[in-house]
Design an enzyme around this catalytic site. Structure first.
Site, PDB file in Angstrom:
ATOM      1  N   SER A  57       0.600  -1.111   0.138  1.00  0.00           N
ATOM      2  CA  SER A  57      -0.187  -0.015   0.245  1.00  0.00           C
ATOM      3  C   SER A  57       0.799   1.278   0.214  1.00  0.00           C
ATOM      4  O   SER A  57       1.910   1.014   0.460  1.00  0.00           O
ATOM      5  CB  SER A  57      -1.007  -0.051   1.104  1.00  0.00           C
ATOM      6  OG  SER A  57      -1.864   0.982   1.328  1.00  0.00           O
ATOM      7  N   TYR A  84      -3.051  -0.260  10.141  1.00  0.00           N
ATOM      8  CA  TYR A  84      -3.278  -0.869   8.775  1.00  0.00           C
ATOM      9  C   TYR A  84      -1.761  -0.165   7.770  1.00  0.00           C
ATOM     10  O   TYR A  84      -1.218  -1.107   7.124  1.00  0.00           O
ATOM     11  CB  TYR A  84      -4.084  -0.240   7.455  1.00  0.00           C
ATOM     12  CG  TYR A  84      -3.934  -1.084   6.587  1.00  0.00           C
ATOM     13  CD1 TYR A  84      -4.573  -2.302   5.813  1.00  0.00           C
ATOM     14  CD2 TYR A  84      -3.394   0.004   5.524  1.00  0.00           C
ATOM     15  CE1 TYR A  84      -4.677  -2.628   4.929  1.00  0.00           C
ATOM     16  CE2 TYR A  84      -3.453  -0.201   4.005  1.00  0.00           C
ATOM     17  CZ  TYR A  84      -4.148  -1.926   3.567  1.00  0.00           C
ATOM     18  OH  TYR A  84      -3.970  -2.036   2.402  1.00  0.00           O
TER      19      TYR A  84
END
Length: 275
Positions: free
Chosen positions: A146, A159
């Site tokens: 990500s 996250y």
């Protein structure tokens, strides 16, 4: 003579997290390119639908339950995939969800859950397929990272921490696998329209987007589509031997200036939050 033997014509692939979003799009893209695909996720009903879609289109797909937080589930999934398709030549590790929240306001249990899914789960999958790949002196493992791992974003701390640790793990793998014939890569999606398994209210989204804008992380309202990432992952997988795509970041192109879309206030799309 070529420096490396060409990969086999048949390259069975595992796609973890294939029930929706980037994983589902990647499974379809790989199948269109001739990869037999084994799909894994917890939502087996979604997997059955996708298997039917792929097979009806002329591809080859099977699906088995997979929970990357459960060691026995990972072992069983990989064994079933090999029995059904043959030795695994490609792993795409993209299982996971995102739990939003400020770090100091979320429970340690919720924080740890993100680490277990995105980091420990990815290691379990890699450890299940890499020994055989190393023994065959070929194979690809591709991890879905990500851009949050590269540039942290408020309200996505757990996250982001998990994905940043994933970058460190993949970097170590690349060093440890050098010279084995096995390539480890990581693809970083920017904001992407996926369900991510959760929905937020406008009251929750507002402060999040305000904080993103404050830190320069909401420059425009365009998002990637899952198919954009699927093509990137397939490109990495199909890169001829002799070259290694170490990492790739994919970002949505900004809208053209002086258009209605460019002037529109940034809003949460109906499809869900960005990954």
């Amino acid at each position: 003579m070529p420096r490396f033997d060409a990969p086999p014509a048949r390259r069975p692939a595992i796609v973890a997290g294939a029930s929706s979003g980037i994983g589902a799009a990647t499974a379809e893209e790989l199948a269109r390119r001739g990869f037999p695909v084994a799909l894994g996720a917890r939502r087996t009903d979604k997997l059955s639908e996708l298997v039917a879609t792929i097979n009806d289109a002329g591809g080859e797909a099977v699906a088995f339950p997979l929970d990357v937080t459960d060691a026995d589930s990972v072992k069983s999934f990989v064994a079933q995939s090999i029995d059904a398709l043959g030795e695994i030549e490609l792993l795409v590790s993209g299982a996971g969800d995102m739990v939003p929240g400020r770090i100091h306001e979320m429970s340690t249990e919720a924080f740890n859950d993100q680490i277990q899914v995105h980091l420990v789960g990815a290691q379990r999958l890699a450890a299940a397929v890499l020994p055989d790949m190393v023994a065959r002196r070929r194979g690809d493992v591709i991890f879905v990272g990500s851009d949050v791992a590269l540039r942290q974003r408020p309200h996505m701390g757990a996250y982001g921490a998990a994905k940043a640790a994933l970058v460190a793990m993949v970097t170590n793998l690349q060093m440890e696998l050098e010279g084995t014939g096995v390539r480890a890569s990581i693809v970083h999606p920017g904001p992407t329209l996926t369900g991510m398994g959760w929905q937020l209210t406008a009251e929750q989204v507002g402060p999040m987007l305000e904080d993103w804008a404050k830190w320069g992380q909401a420059r425009h309202s365009y998002f990637l589509r899952p198919a954009d990432l699927a093509r990137a992952i397939a490109f990495v997988a199909e890169t001829p031997r002799g070259a290694h795509i170490v990492n790739m970041e994919v970002q949505p192109e900004a809208p053209l200036k002086d258009t209605a879309s460019e002037r529109q206030h940034l809003q949460l799309p109906d499809e869900g939050m960005p990954s």
